[in-house]
Design an enzyme around this catalytic site. Structure first.
Site, short mmCIF file in Angstrom:
data_model
loop_
_atom_site.label_atom_id
_atom_site.label_comp_id
_atom_site.label_asym_id
_atom_site.label_seq_id
_atom_site.Cartn_x
_atom_site.Cartn_y
_atom_site.Cartn_z
N HIS A 94 -2.93 0.58 13.50
CA HIS A 94 -2.63 1.77 13.95
C HIS A 94 -3.36 1.92 15.35
O HIS A 94 -4.58 1.13 15.57
CB HIS A 94 -3.27 2.86 13.25
CG HIS A 94 -2.74 3.06 11.79
ND1 HIS A 94 -1.70 3.68 11.52
CD2 HIS A 94 -3.18 2.80 10.63
CE1 HIS A 94 -1.41 3.69 10.23
NE2 HIS A 94 -2.29 2.93 9.61
N GLY A 143 -6.67 -2.90 -10.71
CA GLY A 143 -7.81 -3.13 -10.58
C GLY A 143 -8.49 -3.74 -9.35
O GLY A 143 -9.67 -4.12 -9.22
N SER A 184 -1.45 -8.81 3.79
CA SER A 184 -1.12 -7.36 4.05
C SER A 184 -1.82 -6.83 5.43
O SER A 184 -2.92 -7.17 5.34
CB SER A 184 -1.41 -6.48 3.15
OG SER A 184 -0.65 -5.46 3.22
N ASN A 224 3.49 -7.80 5.86
CA ASN A 224 3.20 -8.56 4.36
C ASN A 224 3.90 -9.73 4.05
O ASN A 224 5.51 -9.52 4.03
CB ASN A 224 2.64 -7.66 3.20
CG ASN A 224 3.89 -6.86 2.50
OD1 ASN A 224 4.48 -7.91 1.61
ND2 ASN A 224 4.47 -5.75 2.62
N THR A 225 3.34 -10.81 3.28
CA THR A 225 4.13 -11.79 2.49
C THR A 225 3.48 -12.09 1.52
O THR A 225 2.15 -11.88 1.47
CB THR A 225 4.37 -12.85 3.50
OG1 THR A 225 3.02 -13.50 3.90
CG2 THR A 225 5.37 -12.60 4.44
N ARG A 226 3.99 -12.42 0.44
CA ARG A 226 3.32 -12.94 -0.77
C ARG A 226 4.11 -13.55 -1.78
O ARG A 226 5.35 -13.52 -1.70
CB ARG A 226 2.97 -11.26 -1.62
CG ARG A 226 4.29 -10.56 -1.84
CD ARG A 226 3.85 -9.09 -2.49
NE ARG A 226 5.22 -8.29 -2.47
CZ ARG A 226 5.78 -7.79 -1.77
NH1 ARG A 226 5.41 -7.57 -0.50
NH2 ARG A 226 7.02 -7.12 -2.01
N HIS A 276 13.31 -6.24 16.06
CA HIS A 276 14.53 -6.75 15.01
C HIS A 276 15.09 -8.32 15.48
O HIS A 276 15.38 -8.92 14.71
CB HIS A 276 15.59 -5.64 15.09
CG HIS A 276 15.14 -4.78 14.14
ND1 HIS A 276 15.50 -4.54 12.98
CD2 HIS A 276 14.44 -3.17 14.61
CE1 HIS A 276 15.30 -3.39 12.45
NE2 HIS A 276 14.77 -2.80 13.13
N HIS A 331 11.10 12.89 0.36
CA HIS A 331 10.68 14.32 0.47
C HIS A 331 10.77 14.93 1.99
O HIS A 331 10.75 15.94 1.99
CB HIS A 331 9.25 14.59 -0.10
CG HIS A 331 8.03 13.99 0.64
ND1 HIS A 331 7.79 12.84 0.22
CD2 HIS A 331 7.28 14.77 1.37
CE1 HIS A 331 6.69 12.26 0.89
NE2 HIS A 331 6.47 13.40 1.66
N HIS A 351 3.52 -2.78 10.39
CA HIS A 351 3.11 -3.35 9.08
C HIS A 351 3.96 -4.48 8.54
O HIS A 351 4.91 -4.69 8.96
CB HIS A 351 3.73 -2.25 7.75
CG HIS A 351 3.71 -2.77 6.70
ND1 HIS A 351 4.97 -3.28 5.94
CD2 HIS A 351 2.82 -3.31 5.72
CE1 HIS A 351 4.86 -3.65 4.62
NE2 HIS A 351 3.44 -3.73 4.63
#
Length: 286
Positions: free
Chosen positions: A112, A269, A108, A124-126, A156, A186, A122
């Site tokens: 900035h 956790g 991840s 990430n791969t998982r 892109h 929001h 940003h």
């Protein structure tokens, strides 16, 4: 035994990708503007609070190019909490209500930038495993406060090429998913200019899905580094910095309220410092 070997393959590859990105970012720091010392990552091992496994958290602060960047790798296992089991059951994960065991590994990254003209990013791969299922997820998205159309097109374009070799509809599907996922309800607006996002990827062919996930990871540096290098020396003033800080506030709101990875990491956790490394060093609300 086969799945155990596959999990090991995935964990090793995510760690190797982490190492290459860290080296590339430190190389960019060496070429960055200014006469201050180039930034370097500080790495420390992380442990999961309950259960097994941990990872490596690597954060650079106050560099020539990066104001704050984190590149984390982890491989964790144990048992899911009841709320996490229920959430996965609602997503259709088979057998998870009867057997809470899980294993997960991934990388991840959130960057900035010092220069407001250089986009935040940003990636990430998982891979995730439970006794009843396995799947891959990840993606990358660009988050400029000052958008340049050519930068968006380049980013892109690299992701489109990575997708094209693995599925004719992958880019369109996963771009649309990113547009939906990286939306801030929001605020009624997108977090950035998008990218791709996918989850629950299990075509039944582990090697094919792993190959695609690797392609996404491999596309990241060619997609992002040229943009950071092009913008890192561009002049900026107070108005541009103000726009960057306000946009970072939007980024922080999204990550704390909506992001799946943040919710999962805290609920299972994992080290909270590693989970929350995505937050910007400074932000502003008006």
């Amino acid at each position: 035994m086969e799945m155990q070997d596959q999990r090991q393959q995935a964990a090793v590859w995510f760690r190797e990708l982490r190492d290459r990105i860290v080296a590339a970012f430190e190389g960019l720091e060496d070429r960055g503007p200014g006469t201050s010392s180039p930034g370097r990552f500080e790495a420390r091992e992380t442990r999961r609070g309950e259960g097994g496994g941990g990872g490596l958290m690597s954060v650079m602060r106050g560099g020539r190019v990066f104001e704050k960047v984190g590149v984390n790798w982890s491989a964790v296992h144990g048992e899911l909490s009841l709320p996490a089991q229920q959430a996965m059951a609602a997503r259709g994960v088979p057998g998870i209500e009867d057997d809470p065991r899980f294993w997960a590994s991934g990388i991840s990254l959130v960057a900035h930038m010092q220069n407001p003209h250089a986009p935040a990013v940003h990636m990430n791969t998982r891979m995730f495993w439970t006794p009843g299922a396995w799947w891959f997820g990840g993606g990358a998205d660009l988050n400029p406060c000052l958008e340049y159309a050519e930068d968006t097109a380049h980013f892109h374009g690299r992701l489109r090429a990575a997708c094209a070799a693995h599925g004719a509809d992958y880019y369109d599907r996963f771009k649309a998913w990113a547009d939906e996922y990286f939306f801030v309800p929001h605020r009624g607006r997108a977090r950035g200019v998008g990218g791709i996002f996918y989850d629950d990827l299990n075509s039944g062919d582990w090697q094919a899905d792993f190959a695609f996930t690797k392609a996404v990871g491999e596309a990241f540096l060619p997609a992002f580094l040229p943009l950071a290098e092009k913008r890192m020396g561009q002049s900026w003033g107070e108005a541009e910095k103000d726009a960057q800080l306000i946009h970072r506030g939007l980024y922080a709101e999204y990550n704390l309220v909506y992001d799946r990875g943040t919710k999962f990491g805290l609920a299972t956790g994992h080290d909270p410092e590693a989970v929350l490394m995505s937050l910007p060093p400074l932000a502003k609300w008006v």
